[in-house]
Design a protein around this motif. Structure first.
Motif, PDB file in Angstrom:
ATOM      1  N   TYR A   1      43.249  30.528  32.293  1.00 41.80           N
ATOM      2  CA  TYR A   1      44.064  31.139  33.335  1.00 41.80           C
ATOM      3  C   TYR A   1      43.978  32.661  33.308  1.00 41.80           C
ATOM      4  N   ALA A   2      43.744  33.232  32.131  1.00 42.40           N
ATOM      5  CA  ALA A   2      43.478  34.667  32.071  1.00 42.40           C
ATOM      6  C   ALA A   2      42.192  34.989  32.829  1.00 42.40           C
ATOM      7  N   ALA A   3      41.207  34.103  32.731  1.00 37.70           N
ATOM      8  CA  ALA A   3      39.954  34.307  33.469  1.00 37.70           C
ATOM      9  C   ALA A   3      40.190  34.282  34.973  1.00 37.70           C
ATOM     10  N   ARG A   4      41.050  33.408  35.420  1.00 38.14           N
ATOM     11  CA  ARG A   4      41.350  33.317  36.848  1.00 38.14           C
ATOM     12  C   ARG A   4      42.044  34.595  37.340  1.00 38.14           C
ATOM     13  N   ILE A   5      43.084  35.006  36.638  1.00 41.04           N
ATOM     14  CA  ILE A   5      43.876  36.151  37.077  1.00 41.04           C
ATOM     15  C   ILE A   5      43.096  37.456  36.954  1.00 41.04           C
ATOM     16  N   SER A   6      42.167  37.526  35.991  1.00 40.82           N
ATOM     17  CA  SER A   6      41.402  38.760  35.769  1.00 40.82           C
ATOM     18  C   SER A   6      40.053  38.747  36.476  1.00 40.82           C
ATOM     19  N   TYR A   7      39.901  37.863  37.475  1.00 41.18           N
ATOM     20  CA  TYR A   7      38.668  37.806  38.274  1.00 41.18           C
ATOM     21  C   TYR A   7      37.442  37.547  37.390  1.00 41.18           C
ATOM     22  N   ASN A   8      37.574  36.464  36.624  1.00 37.64           N
ATOM     23  CA  ASN A   8      36.523  36.013  35.709  1.00 37.64           C
ATOM     24  C   ASN A   8      36.247  37.035  34.608  1.00 37.64           C
ATOM     25  N   LEU A   9      37.330  37.496  33.982  1.00 37.32           N
ATOM     26  CA  LEU A   9      37.261  38.369  32.807  1.00 37.32           C
ATOM     27  C   LEU A   9      36.574  39.695  33.103  1.00 37.32           C
ATOM     28  N   ASN A  10      36.802  40.236  34.285  1.00 38.00           N
ATOM     29  CA  ASN A  10      36.256  41.544  34.641  1.00 38.00           C
ATOM     30  C   ASN A  10      37.246  42.666  34.341  1.00 38.00           C
ATOM     31  N   ASP A  11      38.230  42.372  33.495  1.00 35.07           N
ATOM     32  CA  ASP A  11      39.266  43.337  33.168  1.00 35.07           C
ATOM     33  C   ASP A  11      38.996  43.983  31.821  1.00 35.07           C
ATOM     34  N   LEU A  12      40.043  44.594  31.267  1.00 29.66           N
ATOM     35  CA  LEU A  12      39.934  45.233  29.961  1.00 29.66           C
ATOM     36  C   LEU A  12      40.572  44.405  28.853  1.00 29.66           C
ATOM     37  N   ALA A  13      41.690  43.755  29.154  1.00 30.80           N
ATOM     38  CA  ALA A  13      42.447  43.053  28.118  1.00 30.80           C
ATOM     39  C   ALA A  13      41.788  41.757  27.660  1.00 30.80           C
ATOM     40  N   PHE A  14      41.221  40.987  28.598  1.00 27.85           N
ATOM     41  CA  PHE A  14      40.727  39.649  28.273  1.00 27.85           C
ATOM     42  C   PHE A  14      39.204  39.554  28.224  1.00 27.85           C
ATOM     43  N   SER A  15      38.520  40.616  28.624  1.00 27.76           N
ATOM     44  CA  SER A  15      37.060  40.610  28.600  1.00 27.76           C
ATOM     45  C   SER A  15      36.548  40.519  27.175  1.00 27.76           C
ATOM     46  N   PRO A  16      35.486  39.749  26.926  1.00 23.48           N
ATOM     47  CA  PRO A  16      34.867  39.738  25.597  1.00 23.48           C
ATOM     48  C   PRO A  16      34.374  41.137  25.236  1.00 23.48           C
ATOM     49  N   TYR A  17      34.274  41.385  23.953  1.00 30.56           N
ATOM     50  CA  TYR A  17      33.769  42.684  23.491  1.00 30.56           C
ATOM     51  C   TYR A  17      32.299  42.807  23.877  1.00 30.56           C
ATOM     52  N   SER A  18      31.975  43.841  24.633  1.00 32.63           N
ATOM     53  CA  SER A  18      30.619  43.987  25.163  1.00 32.63           C
ATOM     54  C   SER A  18      30.417  45.424  25.615  1.00 32.63           C
ATOM     55  N   LYS A  19      29.223  45.721  26.056  1.00 29.77           N
ATOM     56  CA  LYS A  19      28.939  47.058  26.582  1.00 29.77           C
ATOM     57  C   LYS A  19      29.775  47.318  27.832  1.00 29.77           C
ATOM     58  N   TYR A  20      29.932  46.294  28.684  1.00 24.80           N
ATOM     59  CA  TYR A  20      30.763  46.441  29.883  1.00 24.80           C
ATOM     60  C   TYR A  20      32.190  46.806  29.490  1.00 24.80           C
ATOM     61  N   TRP A  21      32.742  46.102  28.506  1.00 25.91           N
ATOM     62  CA  TRP A  21      34.103  46.382  28.054  1.00 25.91           C
ATOM     63  C   TRP A  21      34.225  47.825  27.585  1.00 25.91           C
TER      64      TRP A  21
END
Length: 496
Positions: free
Chosen positions: A101-121
């Protein structure tokens, strides 16, 4: 016969090899409670998991194993184990598991809080910190905080002159929302798509984001359970409300060229390729995911912190009297209170520290996922293990704090302990790479608001209500606000 001996020898050798590998692969996992089939320890978490986890750690220790459905989890709940997770092994523990549900609300983890650790983050973190949360940027938004607090003061004066009761929980949430909308979105909350439903939408969003969703732990069956419990429909409801607000804000920016100095204007430039986010070309879903964090990062920090501080002070007249005396002595007859005044208010700062200790706004940090095998406190933490950091448990641990259930601001007297992520016995905003970036913005507003409320008004309970009637129960979600709104009667004073 010889062939038979060869077969027996091969079987014995293979058995020894398997046994050796089993011993080699046997992990020294942290201790934990017995599990039920299929659901594991899910039934032991209850409606307030932070409390249940603390109770279990009293028996199984400060690093505890749980099986939540089909997910292997460990819970850290002492300053030492939390320091290992958030500092010593921060790089290996700072990614996120997939949360439905975090993925849904954050537009498929395009946010800061729930996104996996990555270069994008890392690029998003750097951009949002620079645009909103550096000390210089926080200071530049000072006039917004002062104007919105002045508006709250005027509303409270009107209520006091009429003898009306004020729903402080609601008023403080609107205050923080108004500040965030102006600072981050360049618009006023009043007249926006969220004006009427703001508090409800934010609360339900936090409930969804903080839920132990069956879909995350029980796969296909879990998704069916979430539909029965209503979690799925609640997620869709808040997603649509948030999305409408973001669309409204973006449309205003596209139609009004004067709105060009906030984060939405920057994100739209990135969508058009006129500005960069490293190697990433932003889409509208990236923009909305980032805006989600902008909206919620500072709101609960200030609104709920002030609500809890006022709640504890109204239940402890001694603390309220002492805090008001200090504020009125330092401010004296100043008509305009400024943020410089905060530095002189030592007792008020202790009140705020004690508030975020006894009521940390995020009692369980968003779960992390080990990116490789690590060892903490002598125990093996295998790759892909989910890691829960129980901040509420650390702050209520009697081995860490004397009389932890009592509200005693003086415990911070002559102690160099702060909430900025370096003291692992007090971590309301986390620590390390995933520390809440909105802390500075939120706490600046919280302190300024408290000074004004204490300086300009006396406070009493509504008629027929006694101190004992003020409850301290929290709601559960990613953030834990006061369950029953705080209702107080403001009284005009010579400083009003």
């Amino acid at each position: 016969m010889m062939m038979w001996y060869i077969i027996v020898a091969i079987v014995i050798f293979a058995s020894l090899l398997v046994a050796k590998n089993m011993r080699k692969n046997k992990k020294n996992l942290p201790p934990g409670p017995p599990r039920l089939p299929i659901i594991g320890n899910l039934h032991q978490l209850g409606s307030k998991p932070q409390r249940s986890m603390l109770k279990l750690t009293e028996k199984y220790g400060p690093l505890m194993s749980l099986k939540i459905g089909n997910v292997s989890t460990v819970v850290a709940s002492s300053p030492e184990t939390v320091k290992d997770v958030l500092k010593t092994f921060d790089a290996d523990c700072c990614s996120r598991p997939y949360l439905t549900y975090a993925a849904r609300i954050s537009y498929n983890l395009n946010d800061l809080a729930f996104s996996p650790y990555s270069k994008y983050w890392r690029e998003v973190r750097k951009m949002t910190v620079v645009e909103l949360y550096t000390a210089k940027r926080v200071q530049s938004f000072r006039h917004v905080r002062e104007e919105e607090v002045a508006s709250l003061v005027e509303f409270t004066k009107e209520s006091a002159s009429l003898g009306n009761t004020v729903n402080l929980s609601n008023a403080l949430m609107k205050l923080s929302g108004s500040v965030i909308c102006r600072v981050g979105f360049g618009i006023n909350l009043k007249g926006s798509k969220l004006e009427e439903t703001y508090e409800e939408v934010i609360r339900e969003t936090m409930e969804v984001l903080g839920s132990f969703a069956a879909a995350d732990y029980l796969s296909v069956v879990g998704r069916l359970i979430d539909r029965v419990t209503g979690l799925h429909s609640k997620c869709e409801k808040v997603y649509k409300a948030m999305d409408a607000f973001f669309e409204h804000s973006i449309k205003l920016h596209m139609e009004d060229e004067s709105l060009k100095d906030d984060i939405i204007a920057l994100l739209l430039k990135m969508e058009r390729g006129e500005a960069g986010l490293g190697e990433y070309q932003l889409t509208r879903n990236h923009t909305k995911g980032i805006l989600l964090n902008v909206l919620i990062a500072g709101i609960d920090t200030s609104g709920h912190t002030v609500t809890w501080a006022m709640t504890h002070m109204i239940k402890s007249p001694r603390v309220l009297k002492k805090a008001q005396a200090e504020v009125r002595e330092v401010i004296k007859d100043k008509d305009k209170i400024t943020e410089e005044d905060i530095e002189q208010l030592e007792y008020l700062k202790m009140v705020v520290k004690e508030t975020v200790r006894i009521n940390p706004l995020v009692p369980l940090l968003i779960p992390r996922e080990a990116s490789k095998d690590i060892k903490i406190a002598g125990y093996d933490i295998p790759k892909k293990t989910w890691i829960h950091v129980n901040i509420w448990g650390v702050h209520r641990n009697p081995n860490v704090w004397n009389d932890p259930e009592a509200f005693i601001p003086e415990r911070f007297m002559d102690k160099e302990i702060d909430y900025k992520g370096l003291n692992f016995e007090l971590l309301p905003f986390g620590s390390g790479r995933r520390m809440c970036p909105g802390m500075g913005m939120g706490m600046a507003l919280a302190h300024l608001t408290l000074i004004n409320l204490l300086y300009r008004f006396d406070w009493k309970l509504p008629d027929g209500m006694e101190i004992e009637d003020v409850d301290l129960e929290e709601s559960y979600g990613l953030v834990c606000p006061k369950k029953v709104p705080l209702q107080l009667v403001p009284v005009l004073t010579q400083w009003s």
